[in-house]
Design a protein around this motif. Structure first.
Motif, PDB file in Angstrom:
ATOM      1  N   VAL A 254       5.495 -19.906   2.854  1.00  0.00           N
ATOM      2  CA  VAL A 254       4.857 -21.214   3.027  1.00  0.00           C
ATOM      3  C   VAL A 254       4.170 -21.566   1.711  1.00  0.00           C
ATOM      4  CG1 VAL A 254       3.302 -22.591   4.455  1.00  0.00           C
ATOM      5  CG2 VAL A 254       4.428 -20.576   5.438  1.00  0.00           C
ATOM      6  N   SER A 255       4.566 -22.678   1.105  1.00  0.00           N
ATOM      7  CA  SER A 255       4.007 -23.001  -0.213  1.00  0.00           C
ATOM      8  C   SER A 255       4.134 -24.482  -0.511  1.00  0.00           C
ATOM      9  CB  SER A 255       4.765 -22.196  -1.282  1.00  0.00           C
ATOM     10  OG  SER A 255       4.372 -22.580  -2.564  1.00  0.00           O
ATOM     11  N   GLN A 256       3.056 -25.082  -0.980  1.00  0.00           N
ATOM     12  CA  GLN A 256       3.112 -26.481  -1.406  1.00  0.00           C
ATOM     13  C   GLN A 256       4.028 -26.602  -2.619  1.00  0.00           C
ATOM     14  OE1 GLN A 256       2.838 -29.847  -3.488  1.00  0.00           O
ATOM     15  NE2 GLN A 256       1.679 -28.220  -4.445  1.00  0.00           N
ATOM     16  N   SER A 257       3.703 -25.856  -3.654  1.00  0.00           N
ATOM     17  CA  SER A 257       4.417 -26.006  -4.933  1.00  0.00           C
ATOM     18  C   SER A 257       5.809 -25.400  -4.890  1.00  0.00           C
ATOM     19  CB  SER A 257       3.626 -25.334  -6.049  1.00  0.00           C
ATOM     20  OG  SER A 257       3.499 -23.941  -5.768  1.00  0.00           O
ATOM     21  N   GLY A 258       5.980 -24.366  -4.097  1.00  0.00           N
ATOM     22  CA  GLY A 258       7.249 -23.622  -4.118  1.00  0.00           C
ATOM     23  C   GLY A 258       7.379 -22.789  -5.374  1.00  0.00           C
ATOM     24  N   GLU A 259       6.297 -22.682  -6.146  1.00  0.00           N
ATOM     25  CA  GLU A 259       6.357 -21.965  -7.420  1.00  0.00           C
ATOM     26  C   GLU A 259       5.318 -20.866  -7.524  1.00  0.00           C
ATOM     27  OE1 GLU A 259       8.759 -22.387  -9.330  1.00  0.00           O
ATOM     28  OE2 GLU A 259       9.529 -24.384  -8.897  1.00  0.00           O
ATOM     29  N   THR A 260       4.604 -20.567  -6.464  1.00  0.00           N
ATOM     30  CA  THR A 260       3.548 -19.557  -6.533  1.00  0.00           C
ATOM     31  C   THR A 260       4.173 -18.176  -6.756  1.00  0.00           C
ATOM     32  OG1 THR A 260       2.198 -20.916  -5.113  1.00  0.00           O
ATOM     33  CG2 THR A 260       1.560 -18.612  -5.272  1.00  0.00           C
ATOM     34  N   ALA A 261       3.785 -17.560  -7.883  1.00  0.00           N
ATOM     35  CA  ALA A 261       4.465 -16.332  -8.320  1.00  0.00           C
ATOM     36  C   ALA A 261       4.404 -15.235  -7.258  1.00  0.00           C
ATOM     37  CB  ALA A 261       3.842 -15.855  -9.626  1.00  0.00           C
TER      38      ALA A 261
ATOM     39  N   ALA B  33      -7.282 -29.092  -5.082  1.00  0.00           N
ATOM     40  CA  ALA B  33      -7.596 -28.672  -3.709  1.00  0.00           C
ATOM     41  C   ALA B  33      -6.587 -29.291  -2.751  1.00  0.00           C
ATOM     42  CB  ALA B  33      -9.005 -29.116  -3.348  1.00  0.00           C
ATOM     43  N   SER B  34      -5.921 -28.418  -2.038  1.00  0.00           N
ATOM     44  CA  SER B  34      -4.845 -28.880  -1.156  1.00  0.00           C
ATOM     45  C   SER B  34      -5.418 -29.481   0.135  1.00  0.00           C
ATOM     46  CB  SER B  34      -3.976 -27.674  -0.820  1.00  0.00           C
ATOM     47  OG  SER B  34      -2.848 -28.073  -0.102  1.00  0.00           O
ATOM     48  N   THR B  35      -4.913 -30.632   0.527  1.00  0.00           N
ATOM     49  CA  THR B  35      -5.379 -31.258   1.776  1.00  0.00           C
ATOM     50  C   THR B  35      -4.186 -31.690   2.625  1.00  0.00           C
ATOM     51  OG1 THR B  35      -5.604 -33.338   0.559  1.00  0.00           O
ATOM     52  CG2 THR B  35      -7.617 -32.029   0.897  1.00  0.00           C
TER      53      THR B  35
ATOM     54  N   LEU C 129     -12.974 -22.592   2.174  1.00  0.00           N
ATOM     55  CA  LEU C 129     -12.274 -22.570   0.877  1.00  0.00           C
ATOM     56  C   LEU C 129     -12.435 -23.911   0.152  1.00  0.00           C
ATOM     57  CD1 LEU C 129     -10.397 -20.980  -1.072  1.00  0.00           C
ATOM     58  CD2 LEU C 129      -8.473 -22.083   0.048  1.00  0.00           C
ATOM     59  N   LYS C 130     -12.317 -25.000   0.913  1.00  0.00           N
ATOM     60  CA  LYS C 130     -12.443 -26.327   0.275  1.00  0.00           C
ATOM     61  C   LYS C 130     -13.814 -26.451  -0.381  1.00  0.00           C
ATOM     62  CE  LYS C 130      -9.191 -27.299  -0.015  1.00  0.00           C
ATOM     63  NZ  LYS C 130      -8.008 -26.736   0.481  1.00  0.00           N
ATOM     64  N   LEU C 131     -14.846 -26.032   0.363  1.00  0.00           N
ATOM     65  CA  LEU C 131     -16.205 -26.175  -0.172  1.00  0.00           C
ATOM     66  C   LEU C 131     -16.375 -25.325  -1.437  1.00  0.00           C
ATOM     67  CD1 LEU C 131     -18.872 -27.654   0.641  1.00  0.00           C
ATOM     68  CD2 LEU C 131     -19.657 -25.438   1.450  1.00  0.00           C
ATOM     69  N   LYS C 132     -15.913 -24.081  -1.385  1.00  0.00           N
ATOM     70  CA  LYS C 132     -16.012 -23.190  -2.564  1.00  0.00           C
ATOM     71  C   LYS C 132     -15.308 -23.792  -3.763  1.00  0.00           C
ATOM     72  CE  LYS C 132     -15.444 -18.690  -0.426  1.00  0.00           C
ATOM     73  NZ  LYS C 132     -14.697 -18.681   0.796  1.00  0.00           N
ATOM     74  N   GLU C 133     -14.054 -24.184  -3.540  1.00  0.00           N
ATOM     75  CA  GLU C 133     -13.209 -24.606  -4.656  1.00  0.00           C
ATOM     76  C   GLU C 133     -13.787 -25.764  -5.445  1.00  0.00           C
ATOM     77  OE1 GLU C 133      -9.405 -25.437  -2.490  1.00  0.00           O
ATOM     78  OE2 GLU C 133      -8.542 -24.395  -4.215  1.00  0.00           O
ATOM     79  N   ILE C 134     -14.306 -26.759  -4.725  1.00  0.00           N
ATOM     80  CA  ILE C 134     -14.649 -27.973  -5.464  1.00  0.00           C
ATOM     81  C   ILE C 134     -16.146 -28.202  -5.636  1.00  0.00           C
ATOM     82  CG2 ILE C 134     -12.463 -29.133  -4.974  1.00  0.00           C
ATOM     83  CD1 ILE C 134     -13.978 -30.795  -2.879  1.00  0.00           C
TER      84      ILE C 134
HETATM   85  C1  AGP Z   1      -5.814 -24.805  -2.137  1.00  0.00           C
HETATM   86  O1  AGP Z   1      -6.796 -25.749  -2.120  1.00  0.00           O
HETATM   87  C2  AGP Z   1      -5.660 -24.001  -3.338  1.00  0.00           C
HETATM   88  N1  AGP Z   1      -5.809 -24.660  -4.539  1.00  0.00           N
HETATM   89  C3  AGP Z   1      -4.798 -22.773  -3.288  1.00  0.00           C
HETATM   90  O2  AGP Z   1      -5.396 -21.901  -2.387  1.00  0.00           O
HETATM   91  C4  AGP Z   1      -3.309 -22.934  -2.913  1.00  0.00           C
HETATM   92  O3  AGP Z   1      -3.211 -23.297  -1.567  1.00  0.00           O
HETATM   93  C5  AGP Z   1      -2.563 -21.624  -3.194  1.00  0.00           C
HETATM   94  O4  AGP Z   1      -2.641 -21.326  -4.551  1.00  0.00           O
HETATM   95  C6  AGP Z   1      -1.123 -21.665  -2.738  1.00  0.00           C
HETATM   96  O5  AGP Z   1      -0.393 -22.629  -3.422  1.00  0.00           O
HETATM   97  P1  AGP Z   1       1.048 -23.056  -2.938  1.00  0.00           P
HETATM   98  O6  AGP Z   1       0.878 -23.689  -1.601  1.00  0.00           O
HETATM   99  O7  AGP Z   1       1.520 -24.012  -3.979  1.00  0.00           O
HETATM  100  O8  AGP Z   1       1.881 -21.827  -2.859  1.00  0.00           O
END
Ligand code: AGP
Length: 614
Positions: A353-360, A406-408, A490-495
């Motif tokens: 599960v990944s937003q970017s699809g690039e998380t190492a 920050a992912s929303t 996490l949202k509060l910490k990050e930003i």
């Molecule tokens: C979320 O607010 C973060 N910046 C971070 O935790 C992120 O969700 C995480 O690095 C995973 O990223 P990805 O979904 O692109 O894999």
């Protein structure tokens, strides 16, 4: 998200279009293209359509354009963010019909493009893998000398969303623009018009704009602009003056991308659900799973691999898979999974599960799972990303580009897709049609409920003002709301860089409760679900330690007011869907706290949007 620019007027179109595309770069894109109606010379009045497209940055397109003499005062251009079909020049916009006389740029998704391709348009020559190309061919079918009427008729075949602009070689001084679900704005200048997916490409030239509404078609010529509805009735709209600068325009008038992305959620969740829910059968159909029914039945374990926010979305998925499908499900943080010796076999289904699809870390963990023989699938936002390419199937969450670190909106769309997968598996196992139909109906209602929460933005801002001076926070939830607490923290910490901890409510007395004092506010999620009474007792324990309590509670729960210093009321929904609703107030609270504390909201310190290193 794709971007559109169009121009018709007296100036040279090319520099305006290229500059306009650059203004839209912030939306994210993977290829770009341009088309102009080219008048050969003053002597030779023949008009041709010239189209140039390039993969990658707009600089690549600009480089190609340098070698060409494109002498035109009208044209259309596009930045593409792939949704259907890979990142190739053939798939880049603009797209044409069979003859090449009609040329179109489009944002949105044509849901029934496959049916149209193999049915109504089966005799047409299609050159790309996109849904957009269908539009050019539908217009071709209906064209009888009037481009606007042809567009109107073509759109009657279409299911889905669009913001589109079209030109026809035989009507060289006309642009036709249409909108349904994908924004389009017309800029009104002096003997010239601009059309774009937001105001940023036109603000250098005009501040007079007309926002098209859903179901409207604009016919734009040198002589003026007329707007019609799909029933061909003219609609009179006056231009409005906007005084945004270009930076504000990129953010749709919001001060930060994060706020825009929070506000986008009711819209983009519909994109995640679109075409995937099957009302009659009370199920979801996520075609990208690429598994036969027998393979689906053979799955005896699911592992969800992710990092950060994506792992909290995955945790919601765990509850859903276990409750609806009865399949034991684990969430593994990718950086840990890759260095363990995970027990995986051919009956294990692994989702990355990944937003970017690039998380190492996630990529490495998925490769490990694949090596061990599991079914490996992706739940990803960015089309064509490494995870999308390396997995044997999966689903795009269709959240559109997420630009704030920050992912929303990606979180909520991940949760939506995971819920749909859980339902799809559940229906092949223990979920009845009636239960499935209730889940489908509840999913359909989420967008409206999100809107309701967003309307409380000012109240949540006021709470942020009240609590901005605290240095520590707790976030508590139970069951399906434990991941919500983790995400809020996490949202509060990050930003904001404020220290916060998230715990399951029942765990407090095993240690963390020692931290509580009047200086340690607690955000707790107490919605009306099966753990309501348990959570209520946990909150009583906190109140006894004089810690300030802010509750997220279900509308109409009068008792909540007595338990808390402050309450944010949310609309009720089915328990499994609560994270789609309950997370939004926490996103807004973190956002307003960060603004009040003067933080760099969209680019918090030490963080990267895409973590491509270990
Ligand atoms: C979320 O607010 C973060 N910046 C971070 O935790 C992120 O969700 C995480 O690095 C995973 O990223 P990805 O979904 O692109 O894999």
């Amino acid at each position: 998200m794709c971007g559109i620019v169009g121009y018709i007027g007296t100036k040279s179109a090319l520099p305006i279009l290229v500059k306009g595309l650059r203004r839209l770069e912030y939306r994210g894109y993977d290829s770009a293209g341009i088309a102009v109606l080219n008048q050969q010379s003053e002597k030779n009045s023949e008009t041709t359509i010239e189209r140039v497209r390039a993969v990658g940055k707009i600089d690549n397109l600009a480089e190609k354009l340098k070698t060409m003499t494109l002498n035109s005062t009208m044209g259309i251009a596009h930045t593409r963010w792939a949704t259907h079909g890979g990142v190739t020049e053939e798939n880049a916009h603009p797209h044409t019909d069979c003859s090449g006389d009609i040329i179109v740029v489009h944002n949105g998704i044509i849901e029934n493009y496959r049916e149209l391709r193999s049915g109504f348009l089966k005799d047409h020559t299609l050159r790309s893998k996109t849904d957009t190309e269908i539009l050019a061919h539908l217009i071709e079918v209906h064209y009888q000398g009037d481009l606007r009427l042809a567009v109107q008729k073509a759109l009657q075949h279409v299911r889905g969303t669009y913001g589109l602009v079209v030109m026809h070689k035989n009507e060289p001084r006309k642009l036709v623009a249409a909108r349904l679900g994908s924004p389009l704005v017309v800029g009104v200048g002096d003997k010239e018009y601009y059309v774009a997916s937001d105001t940023s490409p036109m603000l250098a030239y005009t501040q007079q704009v007309i926002f098209l509404d859903d179901g409207e078609i604009a016919e734009i010529t040198d002589h003026g602009l007329q707007i019609f509805n799909l029933e061909d009735q003219e609609i009179i709209k006056a231009a409005e003056h906007i005084d945004w600068n270009e930076d504000q325009a990129e953010k749709g008038g919001y001060s930060h991308f994060m706020l825009k992305e929070i506000i986008d959620q009711p819209t983009v969740i519909k994109d995640a659900l679109r075409g995937r829910l099957v009302e009659d059968e009370g199920t979801a159909h996520l075609g990208g799973l690429n598994m036969t029914e027998a393979q689906m039945h053979s799955v005896n374990r699911i592992i969800l691999i992710a990092c950060g926010t994506a792992s909290y979305a995955a945790l919601v998925g765990k509850y859903a898979f276990e409750r609806l499908a009865g399949i034991p499900t684990d969430v593994e943080v990718a950086s840990e999974f890759r260095y363990r010796d995970p027990i995986i076999d051919r009956q294990t289904l692994v989702f990355g599960v990944s937003q970017s699809g690039e998380t190492a870390d996630t990529i490495a963990a998925l490769r490990e799972a694949k090596r061990k023989g599991a079914y490996v699938r992706g739940i990803v936002n960015v089309v064509g990303s490494t995870i999308a390419r390396e997995t044997d199937g999966g689903t795009y969450i269709h959240a559109g580009p997420e630009l704030a670190v920050a992912s929303t909106k990606a979180y909520t769309n991940m949760v939506a897709v995971l819920l749909m997968y859980a339902l799809q598996f559940g229906r092949t196992r223990r979920v009845t049609v009636a239960t499935g139909q209730r889940v489908v109906a509840a999913l359909r209602e989420v967008s409206e409920k999100m809107e309701k929460i967003l309307r409380q933005g000012d109240y949540i801002k006021m709470l942020a003002e009240k609590y901005q001076h605290y240095k520590n926070f707790f976030f508590l939830g139970r069951g399906i709301n434990y991941p919500v607490a983790l995400e809020g923290s996490l949202k509060l910490k990050e930003i904001t860089y404020i220290h916060s901890e998230a715990y399951p409510g029942g765990e407090m007395k095993h240690g963390p409760i020692a931290l509580l004092s009047p200086d340690f506010p607690v955000f707790a999620i107490l919605t009306k679900n099966q753990l309501y009474d348990k959570m209520r007792s946990n909150i009583e324990e906190i109140r006894a330690r004089q810690a300030p309590v802010i509750l997220i509670a279900t509308e109409g729960d009068e008792q909540a007011k007595e338990l808390a210093d402050d309450v944010i009321f949310v609309p009720p929904t089915m328990e499994l869907l609560e994270p789609l609703i309950n997370t939004l107030p926490l996103q807004l609270f973190a956002y307003h706290m960060a603004v009040l504390l003067g933080r760099d909201v969209d680019r918090p310190r030490n963080l990267a949007k895409s973590v491509t290193v270990e």
